[in-house]
Motif scaffolding. Structure first.
Motif: not given
Ligand SMILES: Cc1cc2nc3c(=O)[nH]c(=O)nc-3n(C[C@H](O)[C@H](O)[C@H](O)COP(=O)(O)OP(=O)(O)OC[C@H]3O[C@@H](n4cnc5c(N)ncnc54)[C@H](O)[C@@H]3O)c2cc1C
Length: 276
Positions: A148, A151, A139, A112, A39, A154-155, A135, A96
């Protein structure tokens, strides 16, 4: 289908923690996982510890997938980290968004995770195998379940090769999420993230923050054991092994264990599953 197994570590804060981690990795390595992931936190010193842990794993010849979060970072900083990992022979990343630490107001150049995935592809082409977060119980900041899922799509389409889920204890949430993704035409493997149960209070706090639900029947039993950690662990190993069994039998492409830098809880589940 070839199911893949991987183990997540967090970077230790002290030399003693690092020695302990090395012993844990020695034991888990014997299970021949696809990779260990490490992490990545917000802020300079915790990020350095991720690099140190990755360096050690690489020096041991272990396949490592560093996590990389983009919140608060510039494109230049992320580009530098990608170049460093590439030069070291890293081929896999967990990409992430991360969370903005309280007090740090600005999200930086990335908002994002999909923007990070697109940037990695732009910067490094197809060099990295990119995992993203998924998630099944949604999320905690998501506007709605649909938003969600959109999103996530898109990712995934920005260039992800696979996804690892937030942990959950309800297999149906996972299967429903996978079905939704298939309906959207997403064909990337979505590997369940598995959190062994070792300490109820810690787990409850963490679950509230990340939006993972501990089902009532499990919560009530765990609460009833108070500080009897042996009973909590024994129940946790059984319940989580049963969850894993259902997931694997239902077609999950593998399991990613949140080891919490401990070997025993993951080994107990592994043994129950008869994975060899
Ligand atoms: C397997 C795993 C490993 C993790 N490892 C770490 C780590 O090493 N370090 C750490 O700090 N955290 C870690 N996390 C936690 C993670 O960083 C958090 O959950 C963070 O809040 C969201 O990251 P994400 O990459 O899922 O974000 P995103 O995919 O960007 O999503 C975040 C939020 O924004 C919304 N969203 C996404 N894209 C868009 C868009 N284009 N337009 C509008 N809304 C959008 C989504 O619905 C969601 O509510 C991990 C989580 C998981 C599941």
């Amino acid at each position: 289908m070839n199911q893949t197994f991987s183990f997540e570590l967090f970077p230790p804060k002290t030399d003693k923690g690092m020695s302990k981690l090395q012993a844990v990795v020695e034991r888990l390595r014997a299970l021949d996982p696809e990779f260990f992931s490490v992490t990545y936190g917000a802020g300079g010193s915790t990020q350095e510890r991720t690099f140190d842990t990755v360096d050690w794993l690489l020096s041991e010849g272990i396949d490592v997938a560093p996590h990389l979060s983009c919140i608060g970072a510039t494109r230049e900083q992320i580009g530098g980290i990608l170049d460093r990992y590439r030069a070291q022979g890293v081929h896999r990343l967990v990409a992430l968004r991360g969370d903005i630490p309280s007090g740090m107001g600005d999200h930086g150049e990335f908002q994002y995770a999909n923007e990070l995935v697109a940037f990695i592809r732009e910067h490094s082409g197809d060099h990295f195998h990119i995992e993203v977060a998924a998630y099944p119980e949604f999320h905690p900041q998501a506007v709605s379940a649909h938003a969600d899922l959109d999103a996530f799509a898109i990712k995934a389409r920005a260039g992800a090769n696979g996804a690892i889920t937030q942990y959950f204890y309800n297999a149906d949430a996972y299967f429903a999420f996978v079905e939704d993704c298939q309906r959207l035409g997403l064909d990337l493997p979505i590997v369940p993230g598995i959190m062994p149960i070792t300490n109820y209070l810690q787990l409850a706090r963490f679950s509230d923050a990340c939006g993972a639900e501990i089902p009532r029947w499990m919560r009530k039993r765990l609460e009833a054991w108070g500080d009897d950690l042996d009973a909590i662990r024994a129940f946790g190993a059984e319940a989580v092994s049963e969850l894993c069994r259902r997931l694997l039998e239902g077609g999950a492409p593998g399991l990613h264990f949140y080891t919490m830098n401990q070997a025993e809880p993951t080994l107990a589940i592994w043994k129950n599953l008869g994975l060899g």
